[in-house]
Design a protein around this motif. Structure first.
Motif, PDB file in Angstrom:
ATOM      1  N   ASP A  21      54.786  32.870  41.216  1.00 54.64           N
ATOM      2  CA  ASP A  21      54.225  33.662  42.302  1.00 54.64           C
ATOM      3  C   ASP A  21      53.687  32.744  43.402  1.00 54.64           C
ATOM      4  N   VAL A  22      53.887  33.140  44.649  1.00 55.06           N
ATOM      5  CA  VAL A  22      53.380  32.329  45.762  1.00 55.06           C
ATOM      6  C   VAL A  22      51.856  32.291  45.760  1.00 55.06           C
ATOM      7  N   ARG A  23      51.244  33.323  45.137  1.00 57.84           N
ATOM      8  CA  ARG A  23      49.794  33.305  44.972  1.00 57.84           C
ATOM      9  C   ARG A  23      49.501  32.478  43.723  1.00 57.84           C
ATOM     10  N   GLY A  24      49.290  31.208  43.914  1.00 56.82           N
ATOM     11  CA  GLY A  24      49.209  30.272  42.803  1.00 56.82           C
ATOM     12  C   GLY A  24      48.259  30.652  41.695  1.00 56.82           C
ATOM     13  N   TYR A  25      47.166  31.334  42.041  1.00 57.63           N
ATOM     14  CA  TYR A  25      46.170  31.668  41.026  1.00 57.63           C
ATOM     15  C   TYR A  25      46.722  32.648  39.987  1.00 57.63           C
ATOM     16  N   LEU A  26      47.777  33.410  40.315  1.00 58.97           N
ATOM     17  CA  LEU A  26      48.358  34.338  39.348  1.00 58.97           C
ATOM     18  C   LEU A  26      49.242  33.613  38.328  1.00 58.97           C
ATOM     19  N   GLY A  47      50.526  40.997  38.318  1.00 55.73           N
ATOM     20  CA  GLY A  47      50.540  42.069  39.303  1.00 55.73           C
ATOM     21  C   GLY A  47      51.188  43.342  38.800  1.00 55.73           C
ATOM     22  N   HIS A  48      51.994  43.240  37.716  1.00 49.54           N
ATOM     23  CA  HIS A  48      52.631  44.411  37.126  1.00 49.54           C
ATOM     24  C   HIS A  48      52.003  44.781  35.789  1.00 49.54           C
ATOM     25  N   ARG A  49      51.437  43.809  35.115  1.00 42.62           N
ATOM     26  CA  ARG A  49      50.712  44.065  33.867  1.00 42.62           C
ATOM     27  C   ARG A  49      49.568  43.074  33.775  1.00 42.62           C
ATOM     28  N   LEU A  50      48.627  43.383  32.949  1.00 39.95           N
ATOM     29  CA  LEU A  50      47.402  42.583  32.874  1.00 39.95           C
ATOM     30  C   LEU A  50      46.891  42.585  31.436  1.00 39.95           C
ATOM     31  N   VAL A  51      46.353  41.455  30.993  1.00 40.17           N
ATOM     32  CA  VAL A  51      45.716  41.391  29.680  1.00 40.17           C
ATOM     33  C   VAL A  51      44.370  40.701  29.831  1.00 40.17           C
ATOM     34  N   THR A  52      43.382  41.191  29.118  1.00 36.36           N
ATOM     35  CA  THR A  52      42.079  40.533  29.093  1.00 36.36           C
ATOM     36  C   THR A  52      41.620  40.458  27.638  1.00 36.36           C
ATOM     37  N   SER A 128      43.860  20.905  35.726  1.00 36.73           N
ATOM     38  CA  SER A 128      42.950  21.023  36.870  1.00 36.73           C
ATOM     39  C   SER A 128      42.796  22.482  37.271  1.00 36.73           C
ATOM     40  N   ASN A 129      41.664  22.806  37.861  1.00 38.78           N
ATOM     41  CA  ASN A 129      41.353  24.163  38.281  1.00 38.78           C
ATOM     42  C   ASN A 129      42.233  24.574  39.462  1.00 38.78           C
ATOM     43  N   ILE A 130      42.717  25.825  39.434  1.00 38.19           N
ATOM     44  CA  ILE A 130      43.520  26.375  40.528  1.00 38.19           C
ATOM     45  C   ILE A 130      42.599  27.153  41.459  1.00 38.19           C
ATOM     46  N   GLY A 131      42.724  26.925  42.731  1.00 40.19           N
ATOM     47  CA  GLY A 131      41.897  27.647  43.693  1.00 40.19           C
ATOM     48  C   GLY A 131      42.400  29.067  43.899  1.00 40.19           C
ATOM     49  N   GLY A 132      41.517  29.950  44.330  1.00 39.53           N
ATOM     50  CA  GLY A 132      41.909  31.328  44.616  1.00 39.53           C
ATOM     51  C   GLY A 132      40.885  32.318  44.109  1.00 39.53           C
ATOM     52  N   ALA A 133      40.995  33.555  44.570  1.00 41.63           N
ATOM     53  CA  ALA A 133      40.090  34.619  44.138  1.00 41.63           C
ATOM     54  C   ALA A 133      40.849  35.506  43.164  1.00 41.63           C
ATOM     55  N   TYR A 134      40.473  35.473  41.879  1.00 43.43           N
ATOM     56  CA  TYR A 134      41.227  36.205  40.869  1.00 43.43           C
ATOM     57  C   TYR A 134      40.952  37.707  40.973  1.00 43.43           C
ATOM     58  N   PRO A 135      41.953  38.568  40.654  1.00 40.00           N
ATOM     59  CA  PRO A 135      41.746  40.033  40.728  1.00 40.00           C
ATOM     60  C   PRO A 135      40.596  40.501  39.851  1.00 40.00           C
ATOM     61  N   ASN A 136      39.958  41.582  40.269  1.00 36.79           N
ATOM     62  CA  ASN A 136      38.840  42.168  39.535  1.00 36.79           C
ATOM     63  C   ASN A 136      39.374  43.081  38.441  1.00 36.79           C
ATOM     64  N   THR A 137      39.300  42.619  37.203  1.00 41.04           N
ATOM     65  CA  THR A 137      39.835  43.389  36.074  1.00 41.04           C
ATOM     66  C   THR A 137      39.081  44.704  35.879  1.00 41.04           C
ATOM     67  N   LYS A 138      37.783  44.674  36.033  1.00 38.57           N
ATOM     68  CA  LYS A 138      36.967  45.871  35.821  1.00 38.57           C
ATOM     69  C   LYS A 138      37.428  47.009  36.698  1.00 38.57           C
TER      70      LYS A 138
END
Length: 228
Positions: A21-26, A47-52, A128-138
């Protein structure tokens, strides 16, 4: 950066994380301390499925987005080494990720600058840590409404990969919930119900699809009548 969690959870996270994904954090997974200081929360989505996942015995000193390399994933998939020592957890300290042997052999390195006993390490690599704002799972799970539904359209590949949530061969079942408003699928699994996943709906028919006529003609014609 100081983190630890069960190695089998990385395999689940990898199935749900994006790959290119171009959004590296994903392309990585998110880890953060549980707000009640009960382990860590691990999350991955494409973006199509999610696991927590809640690892009650995990640790993290902050929240991070970390990559899943082929080498780290391959090491995490192994349950035992050639000398039959079981692999149990991943520790990430500063810029290195370690896959470690059984719990009895795991050293508390969180107060160390650098591990001294490398014979207890199965695999190590730089991370190393990837920059970006991760989606809000809640927010995603809060939008789910469990209502009666007759039609669900979903990617079958995504459905098949839900089997990765079954971390125990003794109890391979999942609890599946079909959501009537947005027609997503929610799965809860794990020995302690510590894993929750959601599959977003695909584009498809909104009403039940009538079965085609040919299904009535498949197979044999039934028992032949006896000759009179």
């Amino acid at each position: 950066m100081k983190i630890k969690f069960k190695r089998e959870y990385l395999v689940i996270l990898s199935a749900f994380a994006a790959k290119n994904d171009v959004r590296g954090y994903l392309n990585g997974f998110h880890v953060k301390p549980h707000p009640d200081q009960r382990g860590v929360i691990l999350t991955a989505t494409d973006g199509h499925r999610l696991v927590t996942i809640h690892d009650e015995y995990g640790l993290a000193d902050d929240q991070y987005i970390l990559p899943i390399t082929k080498e780290l994933l391959a090491a995490s998939k192994k349950t035992k080494t050639k000398d039959k020592r079981p692999l149990t957890e991943i520790q990430i300290i500063d810029d290195k990720a370690y896959v470690l042997y059984a719990e009895d052999d795991v050293i508390d390195w969180f107060n160390e600058e650098e591990p001294e006993e490398t014979d207890r390490v199965y695999h190590v690599e730089y991370i190393s840590n990837i920059g970006g704002a991760y989606p809000n799972t809640k927010r995603i799970f809060e939008a789910v409404e469990y209502k009666e539904v007759s039609t669900i359209c979903a990617n079958p590949t995504y459905l098949g990969e839900l089997s990765k949530i079954c971390t125990s061969s003794r109890i391979p079942q999942l609890n599946l919930m079909f959501c009537g408003v947005d027609k997503s699928i929610v799965a809860v699994g794990g020995m302690e119900r510590e894993i929750a996943a959601i599959i977003m709906p695909a584009q498809g028919e909104k009403e039940p699809i009538p079965l085609p006529d040919f299904v009535n003609f498949g197979g044999g014609d039934g028992k032949k009548e006896e000759d009179e």
